[in-house]
Design a protein around this motif. Structure first.
Motif, short mmCIF file in Angstrom:
data_model
loop_
_atom_site.label_atom_id
_atom_site.label_comp_id
_atom_site.label_asym_id
_atom_site.label_seq_id
_atom_site.Cartn_x
_atom_site.Cartn_y
_atom_site.Cartn_z
N ALA A 107 0.86 -1.19 0.00
CA ALA A 107 0.00 0.00 0.00
C ALA A 107 0.89 1.24 0.00
O ALA A 107 1.69 1.40 0.92
CB ALA A 107 -0.93 0.01 1.21
N SER A 118 -4.93 -0.94 0.77
CA SER A 118 -5.21 -1.30 -0.62
C SER A 118 -6.19 -2.46 -0.67
O SER A 118 -6.32 -3.23 0.30
CB SER A 118 -3.91 -1.69 -1.33
OG SER A 118 -3.31 -2.81 -0.70
N GLY A 139 -8.52 -4.75 2.57
CA GLY A 139 -8.93 -3.36 2.67
C GLY A 139 -10.22 -3.24 3.45
O GLY A 139 -10.67 -4.16 4.15
N ASN A 187 -9.18 3.84 0.47
CA ASN A 187 -8.59 2.64 -0.12
C ASN A 187 -8.09 2.92 -1.52
O ASN A 187 -8.68 3.74 -2.24
CB ASN A 187 -9.60 1.50 -0.17
CG ASN A 187 -9.58 0.60 1.06
OD1 ASN A 187 -10.44 -0.25 1.22
ND2 ASN A 187 -8.60 0.78 1.94
N VAL A 188 -7.00 2.25 -1.89
CA VAL A 188 -6.42 2.42 -3.22
C VAL A 188 -6.31 1.07 -3.90
O VAL A 188 -6.29 0.02 -3.25
CB VAL A 188 -5.03 3.09 -3.15
CG1 VAL A 188 -5.11 4.44 -2.47
CG2 VAL A 188 -4.02 2.19 -2.45
N VAL A 189 -6.23 1.11 -5.21
CA VAL A 189 -5.86 -0.04 -6.03
C VAL A 189 -4.41 0.16 -6.43
O VAL A 189 -4.03 1.22 -6.93
CB VAL A 189 -6.75 -0.16 -7.28
CG1 VAL A 189 -6.30 -1.33 -8.15
CG2 VAL A 189 -8.21 -0.35 -6.86
N VAL A 190 -3.58 -0.84 -6.17
CA VAL A 190 -2.15 -0.73 -6.45
C VAL A 190 -1.88 -1.03 -7.92
O VAL A 190 -2.40 -2.00 -8.48
CB VAL A 190 -1.34 -1.68 -5.55
CG1 VAL A 190 0.14 -1.64 -5.90
CG2 VAL A 190 -1.54 -1.31 -4.08
N ILE A 242 -0.28 4.02 -7.43
CA ILE A 242 -1.73 4.07 -7.25
C ILE A 242 -2.40 4.07 -8.61
O ILE A 242 -2.10 4.90 -9.47
CB ILE A 242 -2.13 5.32 -6.45
CG1 ILE A 242 -1.60 5.21 -5.02
CG2 ILE A 242 -3.65 5.50 -6.45
CD1 ILE A 242 -1.86 6.44 -4.17
N TRP A 275 -10.79 -2.44 -8.71
CA TRP A 275 -9.80 -3.52 -8.83
C TRP A 275 -10.22 -4.52 -9.90
O TRP A 275 -9.40 -4.94 -10.72
CB TRP A 275 -9.62 -4.23 -7.49
CG TRP A 275 -8.50 -5.23 -7.51
CD1 TRP A 275 -7.22 -5.02 -7.10
CD2 TRP A 275 -8.54 -6.57 -8.03
NE1 TRP A 275 -6.46 -6.15 -7.30
CE2 TRP A 275 -7.24 -7.12 -7.88
CE3 TRP A 275 -9.53 -7.36 -8.60
CZ2 TRP A 275 -6.92 -8.41 -8.27
CZ3 TRP A 275 -9.22 -8.65 -9.00
CH2 TRP A 275 -7.93 -9.17 -8.84
#
Length: 342
Positions: free
Chosen positions: A75, A169, A180, A244-247, A253, A272
């Motif tokens: 993350a 993430s 997440g 929250n992020v998507v890697v 990011i 995602w």
């Protein structure tokens, strides 16, 4: 054909296979990272899946805790923490009011150097982060009682905060469907007894009514008692928001979602799926699974790659897992799970 390979920790390991085999090399579908991740995080914070922004929720607060995953999860916290802290500064919150907590679940504590890598030097120097303490009863307080989890206890700093921002993430998770979301609270910053009771619910998630095992990784639709209980724990606290992020490629990011925990988590999951989804290969006579960083470090983490590949072999075909496990099993209590008996 180029030589097939598999991840082995941080290395790409070439596989010397017999000639004449029909080999499929399946690599993760890694999306491109955004050119301006700071702007993307700022936009998500400005337009949250919530009735109020982070600034509006933090206005009047005397203490805010930001929860960040430990090194077992990829993350880019060093990126997304900066615009988040800037939003809190807009309503007068500074180092005396903001705490950063590393959510370790019941993982081993991270070293100071590892915490520095997770957070980046600016946050490390300014906010003096602390780690959750699952094995210290005096460090945890109850936030309420759940119908299945019983008394839910989390780190006292989180329990007493006026606002808690859960971060991390999203990725397929073998027990919760996706990581997440509410996992940053429980098991993230919970005490050991709460974590254990929560994971006991996973039996009902992965074992079907007929006794068969089922994979829930990447499944956010099938009823999941474990995931439902984690969301109820968030409701017990009552003062949580989510980022929250998507890697993407290179650990950057690729997408961001923020707001109330449930809708923001759902939005990150859908992002995602759009960015990472790819078809599974044809059933194989042999599956070789390479485990990369950071999950390659312990047996308890690297076995998740085995579960992810469980649908790839033909019935009865072997799966070979390549992982360094240089930090051992992760939890000694888990060793019996991996023992092979006649």
């Amino acid at each position: 054909m180029t030589q097939p390979w598999a991840w082995y920790g941080s290395d790409r390991l070439g596989l010397d296979l017999p000639p004449g085999l029909d080999v499929d090399v399946v690599e993760p579908a890694i999306p491109a990272s955004l050119d301006d991740p700071l702007a993307a995080v700022a936009a998500a914070l400005d337009d949250p899946l919530s009735d109020r922004t982070i600034e509006a929720r933090a206005a009047g607060a005397s203490n805010v805790t930001i929860v960040v995953p430990d090194g077992t999860r990829v993350a880019p916290a060093e990126v997304y923490l900066l615009p988040l802290i800037a939003r809190l500064a807009r309503v007068g919150l500074g180092p005396r009011n903001i705490s950063v907590m590393i959510a370790r679940g019941i993982h081993p504590a991270a070293s100071k150097a590892e915490v520095g890598r997770i957070l980046g030097p600016q946050v490390m120097d300014a906010l003096r982060p602390i780690q959750s303490a699952p094995n210290s009863p005096e460090s945890n307080l109850p936030i309420g009682t759940d119908e299945e989890l019983g008394e839910v206890r989390v780190h006292r700093l989180v329990a007493e905060s006026d606002l808690v921002v859960l971060t991390g993430s999203v990725a397929p998770h073998h027990l919760a469907g996706f990581s997440g979301g509410p996992k940053a609270l429980v098991p993230g910053v919970a005490d050991r007894d709460t974590v254990v009771r929560a994971h006991q619910l996973t039996v009902r998630s992965v074992v079907g009514p007929d006794g068969s095992l089922r994979s829930v990784g990447g499944d956010d639709a099938t009823p999941n008692p474990f995931r439902r209980a984690l969301h109820r724990a968030v409701d017990l606290h009552g003062r949580c928001q989510l980022l929250n992020v998507v890697v993407g490629e290179g650990g950057g990011i690729a997408a961001v979602a923020s707001g109330d925990v449930a809708p923001a988590h759902d939005a990150a999951i859908q992002a995602w799926k759009q960015l990472h989804g790819r078809p599974s290969p044809e059933p194989a006579d042999l599956v070789v699974v390479g485990v990369g960083e950071p999950r390659s470090r312990t047996l308890s983490q690297c076995h998740k790659a085995l579960l992810a590949a469980d649908a790839w072999p033909r019935p009865g075909a072997p799966i070979v897992v390549l992982a360094t496990s240089d930090s051992g099993p992760g939890h000694a209590d888990l060793i019996p799970w991996f023992e092979v008996r006649d």
